[in-house]
Scaffold this active site. Structure first.
Site, PDB file in Angstrom:
ATOM      1  N   ASP A  65       0.843  -1.194   0.000  1.00 45.74           N
ATOM      2  CA  ASP A  65       0.000   0.000   0.000  1.00 45.74           C
ATOM      3  C   ASP A  65       0.882   1.248   0.000  1.00 45.74           C
ATOM      4  O   ASP A  65       1.864   1.339   0.726  1.00 45.74           O
ATOM      5  CB  ASP A  65      -0.911  -0.015   1.238  1.00 45.74           C
ATOM      6  CG  ASP A  65      -2.047   0.997   1.125  1.00 45.74           C
ATOM      7  OD1 ASP A  65      -3.197   0.565   1.010  1.00 45.74           O
ATOM      8  OD2 ASP A  65      -1.761   2.222   1.145  1.00 45.74           O
ATOM      9  N   ILE A  66       0.502   2.226  -0.811  1.00 49.83           N
ATOM     10  CA  ILE A  66       1.309   3.427  -0.972  1.00 49.83           C
ATOM     11  C   ILE A  66       1.287   4.300   0.293  1.00 49.83           C
ATOM     12  O   ILE A  66       2.222   5.077   0.526  1.00 49.83           O
ATOM     13  CB  ILE A  66       0.828   4.213  -2.221  1.00 49.83           C
ATOM     14  CG1 ILE A  66       1.920   5.108  -2.765  1.00 49.83           C
ATOM     15  CG2 ILE A  66      -0.443   4.984  -1.952  1.00 49.83           C
ATOM     16  CD1 ILE A  66       1.605   5.666  -4.167  1.00 49.83           C
ATOM     17  N   HIS A  69     -10.196  -5.110  -3.207  1.00 52.39           N
ATOM     18  CA  HIS A  69      -8.872  -5.370  -2.630  1.00 52.39           C
ATOM     19  C   HIS A  69      -9.026  -5.790  -1.178  1.00 52.39           C
ATOM     20  O   HIS A  69      -9.878  -5.280  -0.459  1.00 52.39           O
ATOM     21  CB  HIS A  69      -7.959  -4.147  -2.739  1.00 52.39           C
ATOM     22  CG  HIS A  69      -8.576  -2.862  -2.261  1.00 52.39           C
ATOM     23  ND1 HIS A  69      -9.465  -2.144  -3.034  1.00 52.39           N
ATOM     24  CD2 HIS A  69      -8.461  -2.186  -1.108  1.00 52.39           C
ATOM     25  CE1 HIS A  69      -9.850  -1.069  -2.371  1.00 52.39           C
ATOM     26  NE2 HIS A  69      -9.267  -1.068  -1.193  1.00 52.39           N
ATOM     27  N   GLN A 109     -14.431   2.666   1.176  1.00 54.86           N
ATOM     28  CA  GLN A 109     -13.644   2.243   0.015  1.00 54.86           C
ATOM     29  C   GLN A 109     -13.331   3.449  -0.864  1.00 54.86           C
ATOM     30  O   GLN A 109     -14.242   4.166  -1.292  1.00 54.86           O
ATOM     31  CB  GLN A 109     -14.411   1.190  -0.796  1.00 54.86           C
ATOM     32  CG  GLN A 109     -13.586   0.598  -1.937  1.00 54.86           C
ATOM     33  CD  GLN A 109     -14.322  -0.511  -2.697  1.00 54.86           C
ATOM     34  OE1 GLN A 109     -15.493  -0.810  -2.408  1.00 54.86           O
ATOM     35  NE2 GLN A 109     -13.649  -1.104  -3.654  1.00 54.86           N
ATOM     36  N   HIS A 159      -7.107  -5.747   2.365  1.00 56.57           N
ATOM     37  CA  HIS A 159      -5.993  -5.165   3.117  1.00 56.57           C
ATOM     38  C   HIS A 159      -5.376  -6.248   3.997  1.00 56.57           C
ATOM     39  O   HIS A 159      -6.103  -6.957   4.708  1.00 56.57           O
ATOM     40  CB  HIS A 159      -6.489  -4.046   4.030  1.00 56.57           C
ATOM     41  CG  HIS A 159      -6.959  -2.812   3.323  1.00 56.57           C
ATOM     42  ND1 HIS A 159      -6.141  -1.721   3.112  1.00 56.57           N
ATOM     43  CD2 HIS A 159      -8.155  -2.483   2.789  1.00 56.57           C
ATOM     44  CE1 HIS A 159      -6.823  -0.758   2.493  1.00 56.57           C
ATOM     45  NE2 HIS A 159      -8.055  -1.199   2.278  1.00 56.57           N
TER      46      HIS A 159
HETATM   47  P1  AMP Z   1      -9.660   1.619   0.529  1.00 51.04           P
HETATM   48  O1  AMP Z   1      -9.640   3.032   1.063  1.00 51.04           O
HETATM   49  O2  AMP Z   1     -10.101   0.580   1.498  1.00 51.04           O
HETATM   50  O3  AMP Z   1     -10.374   1.551  -0.802  1.00 51.04           O
HETATM   51  O4  AMP Z   1      -8.137   1.260   0.239  1.00 51.04           O
HETATM   52  C1  AMP Z   1      -7.454   1.782  -0.855  1.00 51.04           C
HETATM   53  C2  AMP Z   1      -5.994   1.715  -0.526  1.00 51.04           C
HETATM   54  O5  AMP Z   1      -5.274   1.856  -1.732  1.00 51.04           O
HETATM   55  C3  AMP Z   1      -5.517   2.834   0.416  1.00 51.04           C
HETATM   56  O6  AMP Z   1      -4.959   2.248   1.597  1.00 51.04           O
HETATM   57  C4  AMP Z   1      -4.469   3.582  -0.425  1.00 51.04           C
HETATM   58  O7  AMP Z   1      -3.367   3.998   0.341  1.00 51.04           O
HETATM   59  C5  AMP Z   1      -4.082   2.546  -1.464  1.00 51.04           C
HETATM   60  N1  AMP Z   1      -3.604   3.067  -2.736  1.00 51.04           N
HETATM   61  C6  AMP Z   1      -4.167   4.025  -3.504  1.00 51.04           C
HETATM   62  N2  AMP Z   1      -3.445   4.220  -4.623  1.00 51.04           N
HETATM   63  C7  AMP Z   1      -2.397   3.357  -4.570  1.00 51.04           C
HETATM   64  C8  AMP Z   1      -1.288   3.068  -5.425  1.00 51.04           C
HETATM   65  N3  AMP Z   1      -1.095   3.717  -6.587  1.00 51.04           N
HETATM   66  N4  AMP Z   1      -0.416   2.126  -5.032  1.00 51.04           N
HETATM   67  C9  AMP Z   1      -0.579   1.461  -3.867  1.00 51.04           C
HETATM   68  N5  AMP Z   1      -1.602   1.676  -3.023  1.00 51.04           N
HETATM   69  C10 AMP Z   1      -2.504   2.611  -3.364  1.00 51.04           C
END
Ligand code: AMP
Ligand code: ZN
Length: 113
Positions: free
Chosen positions: A31-32, A100, A94, A102
């Site tokens: 996760d970024i 996805h 989300q 976590h």
């Molecule tokens: P959610 O808020 O449950 O939909 O989780 C989305 C997750 O995706 C968040 O924890 C973000 O930090 C992560 N995220 C968004 N863009 C990226 C990316 N380009 N690379 C890796 N993680 C990402």
């Protein structure tokens, strides 16, 4: 592939990601904005918007996503366990509308919103 989907673009190699697992239509990457010392996301390569879009035909896929999450946690050094959660829709927090899981382990900093 959905053109404006961040995770579809990672699957396609159009956006960079720290990939930790890739097998048979499943991808996992870090996760970024990590909410724990280990924070990975496990996704189907096929665009599925959220958990509510799974059908009976996806039963095997869902099991394999779950098993991939276990595998990723172990590979990243957490055989003792991890937190597994899924945000479902904007009402569930989300932010990326591509299914996805976590995977959080180690030192937990915060719950992602
Ligand atoms: P959610 O808020 O449950 O939909 O989780 C989305 C997750 O995706 C968040 O924890 C973000 O930090 C992560 N995220 C968004 N863009 C990226 C990316 N380009 N690379 C890796 N993680 C990402
Ligand atoms: Zn997508």
């Amino acid at each position: 592939m959905v053109e404006d989907c961040v995770f579809c673009r990672i699957v396609a190699g159009e956006l960079p990601a720290n990939v930790v697992y890739r097998e048979d239509g499943i991808l996992a990457f870090i996760d970024i904005h990590p909410a724990a010392s280990t924070h990975a996301l496990v996704i189907p390569e096929r665009h599925i918007e959220d958990l509510r879009h799974l059908t009976d035909d996806d039963a095997a896929l869902w099991l394999r996503l779950t098993l991939a999450a276990h595998h990723v946690a172990e590979e990243l050094g957490h055989p003792q366990g991890y937190r597994f959660f899924v945000s479902v829709g904007p009402g569930g927090g989300q932010t990326v509308p591509h299914l996805h899981i976590h995977v959080l382990a180690g030192e937990m900093r915060r719950l992602p919103v």
